[in-house]
Design an enzyme around this catalytic site. Structure first.
Site, PDB file in Angstrom:
ATOM      1  N   GLY A  16      38.569 -30.703-148.626  1.00 12.41           N
ATOM      2  CA  GLY A  16      38.598 -30.937-147.272  1.00 12.41           C
ATOM      3  C   GLY A  16      40.112 -30.658-146.717  1.00 12.41           C
ATOM      4  O   GLY A  16      41.074 -30.823-147.507  1.00 12.41           O
ATOM      5  N   ASP A 132      43.128 -38.400-148.454  1.00 15.95           N
ATOM      6  CA  ASP A 132      42.548 -39.891-149.055  1.00 15.95           C
ATOM      7  C   ASP A 132      43.743 -40.374-150.058  1.00 15.95           C
ATOM      8  O   ASP A 132      43.676 -41.659-150.547  1.00 15.95           O
ATOM      9  CB  ASP A 132      41.606 -39.390-150.158  1.00 15.95           C
ATOM     10  CG  ASP A 132      40.362 -38.811-149.461  1.00 15.95           C
ATOM     11  OD1 ASP A 132      40.375 -38.839-148.160  1.00 15.95           O
ATOM     12  OD2 ASP A 132      39.518 -38.233-149.896  1.00 15.95           O
ATOM     13  N   ASP A 134      44.134 -40.039-153.293  1.00 20.22           N
ATOM     14  CA  ASP A 134      43.295 -40.641-154.420  1.00 20.22           C
ATOM     15  C   ASP A 134      43.428 -39.598-155.698  1.00 20.22           C
ATOM     16  O   ASP A 134      42.693 -39.556-156.414  1.00 20.22           O
ATOM     17  CB  ASP A 134      41.898 -40.498-154.094  1.00 20.22           C
ATOM     18  CG  ASP A 134      41.152 -39.316-153.785  1.00 20.22           C
ATOM     19  OD1 ASP A 134      42.133 -38.137-153.534  1.00 20.22           O
ATOM     20  OD2 ASP A 134      40.084 -39.000-153.759  1.00 20.22           O
ATOM     21  N   ARG A 176      36.944 -41.659-148.569  1.00 16.75           N
ATOM     22  CA  ARG A 176      35.986 -41.296-149.983  1.00 16.75           C
ATOM     23  C   ARG A 176      35.870 -42.654-150.733  1.00 16.75           C
ATOM     24  O   ARG A 176      35.342 -43.442-150.058  1.00 16.75           O
ATOM     25  CB  ARG A 176      36.151 -40.159-150.797  1.00 16.75           C
ATOM     26  CG  ARG A 176      34.968 -39.393-151.093  1.00 16.75           C
ATOM     27  CD  ARG A 176      35.238 -38.555-152.399  1.00 16.75           C
ATOM     28  NE  ARG A 176      36.117 -37.300-152.031  1.00 16.75           N
ATOM     29  CZ  ARG A 176      35.897 -36.318-151.535  1.00 16.75           C
ATOM     30  NH1 ARG A 176      34.951 -35.734-151.432  1.00 16.75           N
ATOM     31  NH2 ARG A 176      37.057 -35.613-151.370  1.00 16.75           N
TER      32      ARG A 176
HETATM   33  O1  F6P Z   1      38.466 -35.773-149.006  1.00 17.59           O
HETATM   34  C1  F6P Z   1      38.798 -35.727-147.619  1.00 17.59           C
HETATM   35  C2  F6P Z   1      37.744 -36.179-146.932  1.00 17.59           C
HETATM   36  O2  F6P Z   1      38.050 -36.339-145.571  1.00 17.59           O
HETATM   37  C3  F6P Z   1      37.273 -37.808-147.320  1.00 17.59           C
HETATM   38  O3  F6P Z   1      37.931 -38.791-146.845  1.00 17.59           O
HETATM   39  C4  F6P Z   1      35.696 -37.567-146.822  1.00 17.59           C
HETATM   40  O4  F6P Z   1      34.957 -38.311-147.648  1.00 17.59           O
HETATM   41  C5  F6P Z   1      35.528 -36.241-147.017  1.00 17.59           C
HETATM   42  O5  F6P Z   1      36.513 -35.331-147.139  1.00 17.59           O
HETATM   43  C6  F6P Z   1      34.491 -35.501-145.972  1.00 17.59           C
HETATM   44  O6  F6P Z   1      34.075 -34.565-146.355  1.00 17.59           O
HETATM   45  P1  F6P Z   1      33.350 -33.275-145.394  1.00 17.59           P
HETATM   46  O7  F6P Z   1      34.560 -32.834-144.542  1.00 17.59           O
HETATM   47  O8  F6P Z   1      32.823 -32.292-146.252  1.00 17.59           O
HETATM   48  O9  F6P Z   1      32.510 -34.010-144.510  1.00 17.59           O
END
Ligand code: F6P
Length: 325
Positions: A16, A132, A134, A176
């Site tokens: 992301g 995140d 994380d 997440r």
């Molecule tokens: O890891 C960053 C994040 O924005 C998370 O907070 C979220 O769960 C995920 O990516 C969403 O991913 P995508 O953009 O692939 O839907």
């Protein structure tokens, strides 16, 4: 210090996107060139590595990007790269371009890709870039501050309308499986309740009770923040409305949290981490994850970093509860 035999590096963003990734790309490119390295910008993450989608970077190719959100190199979540064959193709393509080492900017999924490359002999350095926060080895990940400020701006706006109508607002924020954004924005936005995946919750005790007690003390609006890992915001909103008779609206903030111009914290952190990553490679240190610990930039072995666990700061959770009174 070990002699470095790195002459050409590649830089990519993966997973992301996060505000501040451009500042990190700029820092890696400029520090690389400053130290006499040739720098390739690899487009669309590991997919770009597999396909040779890369271009030599110059000092000017990273001009005017420090203030921009997203990533100028673009990003992807590569399915092919998750296979052994994909990793080997990546190594082989890096060889075609004479790339001796890679700087990977992303989250822990991206770091696992880097570790797989390292196991096949590629030199890698990872920079934590995800909203995140994380990643266990580091106190801070690039993008986190900007995302929290975006959430806070939304909270303030939602509070205006919630106050006017004496409503309750249930807001889902990203992260997440981590509650970092939720907990901090709960404090900064004055939430009545914050529900995160790291903690079990009881809807009556943790959400309904603080709302009703707040109403009895004269509160005029109510905010419940739910971290993405919990989900079910609609169900929670309906439950609150049924049980309290307070009109309740839900908002899923979604990808707005990932965009926007990076804050100063993100720009400076990305700049420090990017320069540090290049210095590691220059000093013959690789297969490391750059981290911020206690305000200092440091680094960890990639396997060690991936095995570390991060727990949410209980002190922050308590502060949120005390101040929600
Ligand atoms: O890891 C960053 C994040 O924005 C998370 O907070 C979220 O769960 C995920 O990516 C969403 O991913 P995508 O953009 O692939 O839907």
């Amino acid at each position: 210090m070990k002699e470095s035999n790195v002459g050409t590096i590649g830089v990519l963003t993966s997973g992301g996107d996060a505000p501040g990734m451009n500042a990190a790309i700029r820092a890696v490119t400029r520090a690389g060139i400053y130290h006499g390295l040739m720098v390739y910008g690899i487009h669309k993450g590991y997919d770009g590595l597999l396909n040779g989608n890369m271009k030599e970077m110059t000092l000017r190719s990273v001009g005017d990007i420090i203030q921009r959100g997203g990533t100028v190199l673009q990003t992807a979540r590569s399915a092919e790269f998750a296979t052994e064959e994909g990793v080997n193709r990546g190594i082989s393509m890096a060889g075609v371009f004479g790339i001796d080492a890679l700087v990977v900017i992303g989250g822990d999924g991206s770091f696992r890709g880097a570790r797989d490359l390292a196991r096949q002999g590629m030199k890698v350095v990872c920079i934590p870039g995800t909203i995140d926060n994380d990643i266990a080895c580091t106190d801070y990940t690039i993008g986190y501050d900007t995302a929290m400020n975006t959430v806070l701006d939304a909270i303030d706006k939602i509070r205006d309308t919630a106050y006017s109508h004496e409503r309750c607002s249930v807001m889902e924020v990203m992260g997440r499986n981590a509650g970092w954004i939720a907990v901090n924005c709960g404090i900064a936005g004055g939430a009545e309740a914050v529900i995160i995946p790291e903690h079990e919750f009881d809807i009556d005790k943790d959400i309904i009770l603080p709302i009703i007690e707040g109403r009895n003390r004269g509160k005029k609006n109510y905010l419940v923040i739910v971290a993405e890992g919990i989900g079910r915001v609609e169900e929670i909103a309906r439950y609150i409305e049924d049980k309290t008779d307070i009109i309740t609206r839900e908002t899923i903030l979604g990808h707005i949290q990932r965009g926007g111009s990076p804050t100063m914290t993100d720009r400076v952190m990305a700049s420090r981490m990017g320069v540090y990553a290049v210095e590691l490679l220059k000093n013959g240190k690789y297969n490391r994850v750059v981290a911020s610990r206690g305000g200092k930039i440091t680094d960890y072995d990639i396997d060690e970093a991936l095995n570390m666990k991060k727990t949410i700061d209980e002190e922050l959770i308590n502060i949120g509860k005390i101040l929600a009174l």
